[in-house]
Design an enzyme around this catalytic site. Structure first.
Site, short mmCIF file in Angstrom:
data_model
loop_
_atom_site.label_atom_id
_atom_site.label_comp_id
_atom_site.label_asym_id
_atom_site.label_seq_id
_atom_site.Cartn_x
_atom_site.Cartn_y
_atom_site.Cartn_z
N THR A 260 4.58 -13.92 2.12
CA THR A 260 5.28 -13.06 3.20
C THR A 260 4.86 -11.65 3.29
O THR A 260 4.80 -10.88 4.07
CB THR A 260 6.65 -13.18 3.00
OG1 THR A 260 7.28 -12.44 1.72
CG2 THR A 260 7.27 -14.65 2.79
N HIS B 235 -0.72 -9.97 -4.70
CA HIS B 235 0.36 -9.82 -5.74
C HIS B 235 0.55 -11.08 -6.34
O HIS B 235 0.71 -12.15 -5.84
CB HIS B 235 1.62 -9.17 -5.35
CG HIS B 235 2.16 -9.96 -4.38
ND1 HIS B 235 2.08 -10.03 -2.84
CD2 HIS B 235 3.30 -10.72 -4.31
CE1 HIS B 235 2.86 -10.98 -2.24
NE2 HIS B 235 3.71 -11.52 -3.15
N ASP C 229 10.42 -6.98 -8.19
CA ASP C 229 10.58 -7.60 -6.84
C ASP C 229 12.03 -7.12 -6.53
O ASP C 229 12.92 -7.38 -7.45
CB ASP C 229 10.53 -9.03 -6.96
CG ASP C 229 10.47 -9.77 -5.66
OD1 ASP C 229 9.43 -10.34 -5.44
OD2 ASP C 229 11.48 -9.41 -5.14
N CYS D 61 0.72 -1.23 -0.08
CA CYS D 61 -0.03 0.11 -0.11
C CYS D 61 0.92 1.29 -0.01
O CYS D 61 0.58 2.42 -0.76
CB CYS D 61 -0.77 0.08 1.17
SG CYS D 61 -2.50 -1.00 1.06
N HIS E 262 -6.07 -2.36 -1.31
CA HIS E 262 -5.60 -3.44 -0.65
C HIS E 262 -6.43 -4.67 -0.63
O HIS E 262 -7.62 -4.56 -0.40
CB HIS E 262 -5.50 -3.01 1.00
CG HIS E 262 -4.78 -4.11 1.86
ND1 HIS E 262 -3.47 -4.29 1.99
CD2 HIS E 262 -5.42 -5.01 2.42
CE1 HIS E 262 -3.12 -5.45 2.72
NE2 HIS E 262 -4.35 -5.89 3.02
N HIS F 285 -0.47 -8.44 0.92
CA HIS F 285 -1.17 -7.59 -0.06
C HIS F 285 -1.01 -8.09 -1.28
O HIS F 285 0.04 -8.62 -1.76
CB HIS F 285 -0.44 -6.20 0.20
CG HIS F 285 -0.91 -5.13 -0.94
ND1 HIS F 285 -1.52 -3.82 -0.75
CD2 HIS F 285 -1.40 -5.20 -2.49
CE1 HIS F 285 -1.91 -3.24 -1.74
NE2 HIS F 285 -1.95 -4.12 -2.75
P1 AMP Z 1 5.39 -13.42 -1.39
O1 AMP Z 1 4.52 -12.89 -0.31
O2 AMP Z 1 6.13 -14.67 -0.72
O3 AMP Z 1 4.40 -13.69 -2.57
O4 AMP Z 1 6.72 -12.63 -1.74
C1 AMP Z 1 6.54 -11.05 -1.30
C2 AMP Z 1 7.73 -10.63 -2.30
O5 AMP Z 1 7.72 -9.44 -2.09
C3 AMP Z 1 9.15 -11.15 -2.24
O6 AMP Z 1 9.64 -11.54 -3.44
C4 AMP Z 1 9.85 -9.92 -1.83
O7 AMP Z 1 11.37 -9.92 -2.46
C5 AMP Z 1 9.23 -8.77 -2.58
N1 AMP Z 1 9.24 -7.32 -1.84
C6 AMP Z 1 9.04 -7.24 -0.30
N2 AMP Z 1 9.25 -5.93 -0.13
C7 AMP Z 1 9.64 -5.47 -1.36
C8 AMP Z 1 9.60 -3.99 -1.71
N3 AMP Z 1 9.62 -2.84 -0.88
N4 AMP Z 1 9.82 -3.63 -3.01
C9 AMP Z 1 9.76 -4.69 -3.97
N5 AMP Z 1 9.41 -5.90 -3.53
C10 AMP Z 1 9.47 -6.39 -2.26
ZN ZN Z 2 -1.85 -3.06 1.20
#
Ligand code: AMP
Ligand code: ZN
Length: 137
Positions: free
Chosen positions: A94, A99, A30, A7, A46, A97
């Site tokens: 992890t 994606h 990413d 967000c 969100h 939100h």
């Molecule tokens: P997942 O929730 O397992 O699908 O993965 C979350 C992804 O978000 C991971 O691959 C992280 O590298 C990526 N991630 C987390 N924080 C950021 C950020 N600030 N900018 C870009 N990617 C992010």
């Molecule tokens: Zn969010």
């Protein structure tokens, strides 16, 4: 300020490297880059995960997924491309939100998803399908 990192990215409160933006979706690099060209497509509003998406939002996300996938293919010429999307901690999510990951793939690139097939009998498939059909709305 929202405590949701995506967000904050959507709201331009923290930086991200954006590749594509429309009314409903934001595609950005990413930060981890499993392989060069690894992009995330996030819904701008969100939703914790897939279960929170309205039909129009799901359509908007997949339109961007397909569009950006073609651009990654043309830009990086990978041998393949994986679409990965996790819902819930047990599934490896992890960032809570919604994606979708677009990951360019190459032979022996070290990205492995264990796929423990069970190959049940047809009757089991029918039983599982009936349970799901009952819940479709
Ligand atoms: P997942 O929730 O397992 O699908 O993965 C979350 C992804 O978000 C991971 O691959 C992280 O590298 C990526 N991630 C987390 N924080 C950021 C950020 N600030 N900018 C870009 N990617 C992010
Ligand atoms: Zn969010």
């Amino acid at each position: 300020m929202s405590d949701c990192v995506f967000c904050r990215i959507v709201g331009k409160q923290i930086p991200a490297t954006v590749v594509q933006e429309d009314a409903d979706t934001l595609a950005f690099m990413d930060i981890g880059q499993v392989n060069p060209g690894h992009v995330l497509v996030a819904l701008k509003s969100h939703a914790d995960n897939l279960f929170g998406l309205q039909d129009a939002q799901a359509a908007a996300v997949f339109r961007t997924v397909a569009r950006v996938a073609r651009a990654i293919r043309d830009a990086f010429a990978p041998q393949g491309l994986s679409v990965y999307q996790a819902n819930g901690k047990a599934a490896g999510q992890t960032v809570f939100h919604f994606h979708v990951h677009l990951i360019p793939r190459h032979e022996n690139d070290g990205m492995n998803l264990t796929w423990p097939v069970k190959n049940p009998a047809r009757e089991k498939l029918e039983e599982y399908a009936a349970k799901i059909r009952q819940k479709l709305r």
